[in-house]
Scaffold this motif. Structure first.
Motif, PDB file in Angstrom:
ATOM      1  N   THR A 120      86.800  -3.188 -77.111  1.00 52.51           N
ATOM      2  CA  THR A 120      85.369  -2.827 -75.633  1.00 52.51           C
ATOM      3  C   THR A 120      84.316  -3.574 -75.970  1.00 52.51           C
ATOM      4  OG1 THR A 120      85.863  -0.609 -75.403  1.00 52.51           O
ATOM      5  CG2 THR A 120      83.860  -1.200 -74.088  1.00 52.51           C
ATOM      6  N   GLN A 150      89.260   5.887 -68.874  1.00 51.18           N
ATOM      7  CA  GLN A 150      89.065   4.325 -68.019  1.00 51.18           C
ATOM      8  C   GLN A 150      89.577   3.585 -68.996  1.00 51.18           C
ATOM      9  OE1 GLN A 150      86.475   4.006 -66.498  1.00 51.18           O
ATOM     10  NE2 GLN A 150      85.691   5.808 -66.681  1.00 51.18           N
ATOM     11  N   VAL A 200      83.908  -8.550 -61.581  1.00 53.61           N
ATOM     12  CA  VAL A 200      82.669  -9.041 -61.393  1.00 53.61           C
ATOM     13  C   VAL A 200      81.787  -9.291 -61.320  1.00 53.61           C
ATOM     14  CG1 VAL A 200      81.372  -8.743 -63.548  1.00 53.61           C
ATOM     15  CG2 VAL A 200      83.800  -8.204 -63.497  1.00 53.61           C
ATOM     16  N   ASN A 201      80.690  -8.823 -60.453  1.00 52.60           N
ATOM     17  CA  ASN A 201      79.707  -9.557 -59.250  1.00 52.60           C
ATOM     18  C   ASN A 201      80.180  -9.416 -57.972  1.00 52.60           C
ATOM     19  OD1 ASN A 201      78.628 -10.046 -62.036  1.00 52.60           O
ATOM     20  ND2 ASN A 201      78.258 -11.410 -62.061  1.00 52.60           N
ATOM     21  N   GLY A 229      84.336   3.253 -62.293  1.00 53.75           N
ATOM     22  CA  GLY A 229      85.057   1.924 -63.162  1.00 53.75           C
ATOM     23  C   GLY A 229      86.071   2.481 -62.578  1.00 53.75           C
ATOM     24  N   LEU A 275      89.988  -3.508 -65.130  1.00 52.25           N
ATOM     25  CA  LEU A 275      90.633  -2.980 -66.537  1.00 52.25           C
ATOM     26  C   LEU A 275      88.875  -3.344 -67.529  1.00 52.25           C
ATOM     27  CD1 LEU A 275      91.222  -1.172 -68.838  1.00 52.25           C
ATOM     28  CD2 LEU A 275      92.180  -3.307 -70.182  1.00 52.25           C
ATOM     29  N   GLY A 276      87.959  -1.791 -67.659  1.00 49.69           N
ATOM     30  CA  GLY A 276      86.398  -2.183 -68.085  1.00 49.69           C
ATOM     31  C   GLY A 276      85.624  -1.232 -67.272  1.00 49.69           C
ATOM     32  N   ARG A 294      81.109  -4.314 -66.180  1.00 50.73           N
ATOM     33  CA  ARG A 294      80.571  -5.378 -66.872  1.00 50.73           C
ATOM     34  C   ARG A 294      80.389  -4.583 -68.568  1.00 50.73           C
ATOM     35  NH1 ARG A 294      80.279  -8.127 -70.354  1.00 50.73           N
ATOM     36  NH2 ARG A 294      79.970 -10.287 -70.425  1.00 50.73           N
ATOM     37  N   GLU A 295      78.993  -3.645 -68.529  1.00 51.19           N
ATOM     38  CA  GLU A 295      78.733  -3.059 -69.808  1.00 51.19           C
ATOM     39  C   GLU A 295      79.766  -2.831 -70.740  1.00 51.19           C
ATOM     40  OE1 GLU A 295      75.585  -0.151 -71.098  1.00 51.19           O
ATOM     41  OE2 GLU A 295      76.867   0.412 -70.694  1.00 51.19           O
ATOM     42  N   GLN A 296      80.898  -1.877 -69.540  1.00 51.19           N
ATOM     43  CA  GLN A 296      82.854  -1.638 -70.647  1.00 51.19           C
ATOM     44  C   GLN A 296      83.223  -2.648 -70.673  1.00 51.19           C
ATOM     45  OE1 GLN A 296      82.671   1.435 -72.168  1.00 51.19           O
ATOM     46  NE2 GLN A 296      80.651   1.647 -71.457  1.00 51.19           N
ATOM     47  N   GLY A 297      82.583  -3.964 -70.124  1.00 49.32           N
ATOM     48  CA  GLY A 297      84.525  -5.116 -70.577  1.00 49.32           C
ATOM     49  C   GLY A 297      85.126  -5.992 -69.455  1.00 49.32           C
ATOM     50  N   LYS A 318      86.498  -8.352 -68.748  1.00 50.71           N
ATOM     51  CA  LYS A 318      88.136  -8.814 -69.150  1.00 50.71           C
ATOM     52  C   LYS A 318      89.251  -8.448 -68.807  1.00 50.71           C
ATOM     53  CE  LYS A 318      86.416  -7.564 -74.172  1.00 50.71           C
ATOM     54  NZ  LYS A 318      86.116  -7.413 -75.298  1.00 50.71           N
ATOM     55  N   GLY A 319      89.164  -7.099 -68.389  1.00 47.30           N
ATOM     56  CA  GLY A 319      90.214  -6.880 -67.204  1.00 47.30           C
ATOM     57  C   GLY A 319      90.132  -8.414 -66.016  1.00 47.30           C
TER      58      GLY A 319
END
Lengths: 348, 348
Positions: A184, A234, B151-152, B203, B228-229, B232-235, B238-239
């Motif tokens: 993560t 998750q 993301v965003n 999530g 996946l993630g 944002r805080e959990q990544g 990346k997904g």
């Protein structure tokens, strides 16, 4: 932030080559490793640039890193090549291997270079970017020291095993550039939380019972990170699976081995022109990126970005203003210089 | 669970080939697609087997799927090949392309086959498994209809774009087999939560403001999934990055295009024997897997597993007991048969 200085990139490069040549590295290798580390710092990935120097010094001291080593080709099947890093600092064989894979992709449309018997190679994304600058698509992978706890487990068993991917856009300075740990977060984020005295969110670190570790001090000592996803619900089995994929390609396929400080890398390079006309590829890629950037943002101040954007922006900024280094790091570099008999030139 | 019947694999295979030949598919193609779908159902990936048949019928009705198409090779550079799926059901060009990549890997150590102008190919993992059965390592990727919100952002802009990876172990029935969406969950999991009347964990899905959607009914209608993630805080970046990588390799590199129902695939096949002796590779892989399985579990009843274990266990079970099909799905298949003029043979 700690007391910090800013250092121009060329001074940092000189400091690094001074150390590396004092270690006995050939000038060409010293230059390669220094260039990669400085460009990594320029892009804001501070955890993988000069910040790694004390670790490399430790590897040297323990006889795990051979500064005089020159990587050699063990096998070459025309398209696939296996490189023996000969225990050099990882940047040197990784750079050599990426160059080989690019050459092969130029000739055959694709090239794969795997590296065994290497060391930490810095940021996975640097090599992907190198290929993108040549107009190539690239995947760059490395295994690393064990920090990731597999789903259902309690012990670190795989590295943060990063995946980097690049694709060339029309702007050679600005490829699509993903560079992500399959945990993560990278370990550095746990250290930052500890220094700030902040708890961790669940999904970052694992306690000794296999549950979430929220105490950043304990997490920092225990060095048990959760796979990307964080929890089973998750999708942590996906992060674990990706880390295993990287381990098999870097450690098992290469013969590097899967123990602590056994390091291998894997580079896949694809020439888009082998699949379709380059112009069509570039036009479609620009369309895709424009469509993503145009996605209605949740907050107009934070638009949708493309992987690599933040690193590009930081590079522009730091090329202008210099690279910030906290005092602790400056002192660590000074200590490395003393131990190596190299001149310390970062500040008088 | 809904009222369900269990169907033997061979009966399901016959039902599918009956439909496909009624559509006008060549016997060989009907057999290929049916085999892939049935084996997917056998392995427990119910969302990607016969459950997709009504969707394929819809594609046929809309003229997006050409049952009579035969995939052709557009470009062949020796190691890299581009296949035109000619709008066939995706399984047919994907199977053809994987075969080509395996052949190339046997000859050159690696092979890459990219596919343009295709359709939904079922489970990404099936093709990876096919290569593993030939002793090869494989990565299988496809783009898919837009569900993932970057993301965003607030709008679906990429597919659940799966990544499948396989590596051959000494047991040909039991490769390492990762098959994962690059969203936190596949859309099917949202539907299941809706039917159960349960809220979603944060999530999984995204609301129209870009925040977490916890209402499973709203999430199921809106079709906005988190990368996946999850956050944002959990990544989640990346997904999102991985989904973009898959999109570039499947949609942009192939020329398939990135819009809704524009589908391409990407297959990389590696012959371990091109890099090191096969025995050494197999021994190291077994060691790695044994080390992971031996990781002290949080709960002794749930040991650490290897990607592919659950699918392997389900296959053994369903080969013995048959494939469960809920009544709704049976009726959907009956309706497809009626529309196609094919005999309905699942139950009298």
């Amino acid at each position: 932030m700690q007391n910090a200085i800013t250092v121009p990139a060329d001074l940092l490069h000189r400091q690094l080559t001074t150390v590396f040549t004092a270690w006995g590295m050939a000038e060409e290798h010293a230059d390669t490793a220094a260039t990669i580390m400085v460009e990594t710092d320029l892009s804001g990935v501070d955890s993988h640039g000069i910040g790694m120097l004390p670790h490399y010094q430790k590897l040297l001291r323990e006889g795990r890193l051979d500064p005089r080593a020159t990587p050699i080709i063990l096998r070459d099947n025309g398209v696939a090549v296996l490189v023996d890093g000969q225990k050099a600092i990882g940047h040197v064989p990784a750079h050599f291997a990426t160059e080989l894979a690019i050459e092969k992709a130029r000739e055959h449309g694709i090239g794969v270079a795997a590296v065994t018997n290497s060391n930490h190679y810095g940021a996975a994304g640097w090599y992907a970017r190198m290929a993108a600058e040549e107009g190539m698509i690239c995947i760059s992978l490395t295994n690393s020291s064990h920090l990731l706890v597999p789903v259902n487990g309690t012990e670190p068993a795989l590295g943060t095993n990063p995946i980097a991917f690049s694709a060339p856009t029309r702007d050679p300075e600005r490829p699509v550039l993903l560079d992500m740990a399959t945990t993560t977060v990278a370990y550095g984020k746990v250290s930052i939380a500890r220094r700030a005295g902040k708890p961790l969110p669940p999904g970052w670190a694992i306690n000794e019972e296999g549950g979430p570790e929220l105490d950043s001090a304990r997490a920092s000592d225990a060095r048990r990170l959760a796979p990307l996803g964080g929890t089973r619900e998750q999708g942590a089995h996906k992060g674990y699976g990706l880390a295993l994929m990287v381990e098999i390609l870097c450690a098992t396929l290469t013969g590097a081995g899967s123990g602590q400080l056994r390091t291998g890398h894997f580079f896949l390079v694809l020439n888009p022109a082998a699949f379709r006309d380059r112009e069509g590829f570039q036009a479609d890629l620009e369309d895709l990126l424009a469509r993503l950037r145009g996605n209605a943002p949740a907050d107009p101040a934070s638009p949708v970005i493309i992987p690599g954007d933040p690193e590009h922006d930081t590079t522009v900024e730091r090329q202008r203003d210099g690279i910030p280094m906290v005092q602790t790091l400056v002192e660590e570099v000074r200590a490395v210089c003393e131990e190596s008999g190299a001149a310390f030139i970062l500040r008088s």
